[in-house]
Design an enzyme around this catalytic site. Structure first.
Site, PDB file in Angstrom:
ATOM      1  N   ASP A  38       0.850  -1.187   0.000  1.00  0.00           N
ATOM      2  CA  ASP A  38       0.000   0.000   0.000  1.00  0.00           C
ATOM      3  C   ASP A  38       0.894   1.248   0.000  1.00  0.00           C
ATOM      4  OD1 ASP A  38      -2.258   1.597   0.107  1.00  0.00           O
ATOM      5  OD2 ASP A  38      -3.138   0.603   1.829  1.00  0.00           O
ATOM      6  N   HIS A  69      -2.793   5.837   4.353  1.00  0.00           N
ATOM      7  CA  HIS A  69      -3.725   4.738   4.093  1.00  0.00           C
ATOM      8  C   HIS A  69      -3.153   3.390   4.511  1.00  0.00           C
ATOM      9  CE1 HIS A  69      -6.160   1.827   1.809  1.00  0.00           C
ATOM     10  NE2 HIS A  69      -7.123   2.747   1.847  1.00  0.00           N
ATOM     11  N   ILE A  85      -9.723   0.817  20.662  1.00  0.00           N
ATOM     12  CA  ILE A  85      -9.507   0.398  19.280  1.00  0.00           C
ATOM     13  C   ILE A  85      -8.490  -0.736  19.235  1.00  0.00           C
ATOM     14  CG2 ILE A  85      -8.809   1.152  16.985  1.00  0.00           C
ATOM     15  CD1 ILE A  85     -11.403   2.409  18.049  1.00  0.00           C
ATOM     16  N   SER A 107     -11.252  -1.155   0.420  1.00  0.00           N
ATOM     17  CA  SER A 107      -9.884  -1.485   0.817  1.00  0.00           C
ATOM     18  C   SER A 107      -9.792  -1.707   2.324  1.00  0.00           C
ATOM     19  CB  SER A 107      -8.921  -0.375   0.398  1.00  0.00           C
ATOM     20  OG  SER A 107      -9.096   0.787   1.191  1.00  0.00           O
TER      21      SER A 107
END
Length: 390
Positions: A83, A110, A128, A277
């Site tokens: 990526d 990203h 998270i 994605s």
């Protein structure tokens, strides 16, 4: 101006469900910055987010990660991220990232965001977590520093990842060209027993790639369309995709991909983003869980397991807990063919007939003697005599 996802969501700062509704200007509410898809030529690199989400996200709940992690956390499995790069110095990925070809820098953010969805460990003060929080990350460049992908970069990243022993290869880009090159790269990965996961649609479509009248292209997209790639599409908290999402091309599996929360390229803060994605990143994490818990399974067998245990829907939905916990034995041995019956040869009937004759004669004799035993005494009592001939 760089392309960016227009979606943002409100997250509670002090626990509670991730997207449950305090208003943006209400007490205890935080607006997370959106994750860029690409950067324009003059845009600065994406920085660290100053906002932190403390509650678990809707996707973590939807995927049942709290119970899934009791079975597997992906330890010992390397997931390659092809990526925009994976930034070094992200606390939740600390000590578990190896970079190749300058992929330790991530100007866009990203790749780092996707790596967090795959493998971020929970941090103090934040709820998270990645799907496989003990997996290792191998970062490889699939784009330039602006986030623009190329066939050559993605193909080389897939090959290098497989050669370096990655058991799962996540590709964060959906390309409209490169069929031959990317199909061959995926085949090379397959020969190394690496599972490739890729989005079945792009997260956003640049204006120059739109069709007549601004129509979005319908694919196919590569490498997702190549044989043996697990092609993934996203859905949101409502169970459907965003209305303005680019159309997906023949997806195999769907996973949470809308209003996703993960780390940025620095610090402990979080970003929010949407797209196929990001759903593919979740599936790559689930594949790492399965490969850690069932190391004997080949890449095609892992794919089959993820698909067979998915929640039934128009596009089957990822269920990592079921992929780990359900007992699968779909290999049914053929039923043994019964041996032909062997009848003994017919016996000679003569002894049988002789025995019946003897039994009949014996029975007749017994009955006759019994009759005489009854009649003779009565005749004597009546002075019975045989008749005298005249």
């Amino acid at each position: 101006m760089g392309l960016a996802l227009a979606v943002a969501a409100v997250l509670p700062v002090t626990g509670g469900p991730a997207f449950a509704a305090p208003e943006a200007d209400g007490p205890g509410a935080t607006l997370l910055p959106p994750l860029p898809v690409r950067l324009g030529e003059d845009n600065p690199c994406t920085g660290a987010s100053e906002q932190t989400a403390t509650g678990a996200t809707w996707s973590q709940t939807a995927l049942g990660l709290s119970r899934t992690h009791r079975i597997s956390r992906g330890g010992g499995v390397t997931v390659a991220v092809v990526d925009t790069g994976v930034a070094s110095g992200v606390p939740s990925l600390s000590g578990r990232v190896e970079a190749v070809g300058g992929a330790d820098e991530d100007c866009v953010g990203h790749g780092t965001f996707a790596a967090g969805l795959i493998a971020a460990a929970p941090e103090k003060g934040s709820g998270i977590t990645g799907i496989a929080p003990q997996a290792e990350i191998l970062a490889l460049p699939g784009t330039d520093d602006r986030g623009v992908p190329s066939v050559a970069r993605v193909a080389d990243g897939i090959r290098t990842a497989a050669d370096r022993g990655a058991r799962v290869i996540y590709v964060g880009q959906a390309l409209r060209t490169g069929s031959a090159e990317l199909t061959e790269a995926v085949a090379h990965a397959g020969r190394q027993d690496a599972l490739v996961v890729a989005p079945a649609a792009p997260d956003a479509v640049p204006r120059e790639e739109l069709g007549p009248g601004g129509k979005m292209p319908e694919g196919p997209y590569w490498p997702a369309a190549a044989p043996d790639v697990l092609a993934v599409v996203d859905f949101g908290p409502s169970g459907v995709r965003q209305n303005n999402a680019p159309p997906a091309h023949e997806p195999d599996l769907s996973a949470p991909g809308s209003e996703m929360v993960s780390v940025g390229p620095g610090g402990s803060g979080h970003y929010i983003g949407s797209g196929a994605s990001l759903a593919a990143a979740g599936v790559a994490g689930a594949a790492a869980l399965v490969r850690a818990y069932h190391p004997e399974l080949t890449a095609p067998e892992v794919t089959r397991r993820l698909l067979d245990t998915a929640y039934p829907s128009d596009i089957p939905r990822l269920d990592p807990y079921a992929a780990l916990s359900l007992i699968q034995d779909r290999t049914t041995a053929p039923a043994p063919t019964p041996a032909p019956a062997h009848m003994p040869p017919a016996t000679d009937p003569t002894p049988h007939h002789r025995a019946l004759t003897i039994a009949a004669v014996g029975l007749t004799t017994v009955l006759l003697l019994a009759a005489l035993a009854a009649v003779v005494p009565r005749g004597r009592t009546r002075n019975w005599r045989p008749p005298t001939p005249h």
